[in-house]
Design an enzyme around this catalytic site. Structure first.
Site, short mmCIF file in Angstrom:
data_model
loop_
_atom_site.label_atom_id
_atom_site.label_comp_id
_atom_site.label_asym_id
_atom_site.label_seq_id
_atom_site.Cartn_x
_atom_site.Cartn_y
_atom_site.Cartn_z
N ARG A 41 0.82 -1.22 0.00
CA ARG A 41 0.00 0.00 0.00
C ARG A 41 0.85 1.26 0.00
NH1 ARG A 41 -2.64 -4.02 2.59
NH2 ARG A 41 -1.57 -3.57 4.54
N GLU B 270 7.43 -11.49 14.05
CA GLU B 270 7.06 -12.13 15.31
C GLU B 270 7.57 -13.57 15.37
OE1 GLU B 270 3.08 -12.95 18.03
OE2 GLU B 270 2.89 -11.97 16.10
#
Length: 193
Positions: free
Chosen positions: A77, A114
């Site tokens: 984006r 993560e």
């Protein structure tokens, strides 16, 4: 039907009349991409002409009067926003993509996720030493992607004048990470949960 000699509102007048903020154009989708996540969807912002114009104009505001030679957009984006910002500034646009997406010679930079690691890449000739660069993306979360982009730009000899985002998720620490490394961070809005 067009009315001859009817007054036409300018874009600036339309923006003044619009009481909405950028945040009002962003949709929240609960439990996406997995349960417990509140996904902040900027496609609704992009789809609205006033909202999109507002976002692009506001991303530029803190950098008025600053020399910017290139706008760097982060996949995916950030390409939409960065391209529009580069157009407004009449400067070039440089994409930073996920590993294996750019043809030709690239520089790579790994960053922590993560559960694992990812890699971002830039063409090795996309920036020149001394270029003043503005990095643009839709969302600042942990700051890992933006930090990798900053490193790539610096490795090419460019100076990052700032990082501009539509959304900051302050609880995830990205702003602190970037500002802690001396980078100016600007976000149009934030979501605390």
């Amino acid at each position: 039907m067009t009315v001859p000699n009817a007054p036409v509102a300018s874009a600036a007048q339309n923006r003044r009349q619009d009481p909405k903020t950028v945040k009002d154009y962003i949709r929240t989708i609960v439990d996406f991409p997995k349960e417990g996540i509140k996904f902040r969807d900027v496609t609704t912002l992009f789809a609205d002409a006033r909202g999109f114009r507002m976002a692009v104009d506001q991303l530029l505001t803190p950098y008025a009067g600053t020399r910017i030679d290139k706008v760097v957009g982060l996949e995916a984006r950030g390409f939409i926003l960065g391209g529009a910002v580069a157009h407004q500034l009449t400067v070039g646009f440089v994409p930073i993509r996920k590993k294996g997406k750019l043809p030709g010679a690239v520089l790579s930079e790994a960053y922590a996720l993560e559960y694992g690691e990812a890699v971002m890449e830039i063409h090795d000739d996309a920036l020149q030493p001394g270029d003043q660069v503005l990095i643009v993306d839709d969302l600042l979360a942990t700051g890992g992607t933006a930090r990798a982009a900053i490193r790539l730009c610096e490795r090419l000899g460019a100076e990052v004048v700032g990082c501009a985002f539509v959304i900051d998720l302050p609880d995830l620490g990205g702003r602190a990470l970037l500002e802690g490394s001396g980078v100016d961070v600007y976000a149009l809005t934030s979501f605390d949960d």
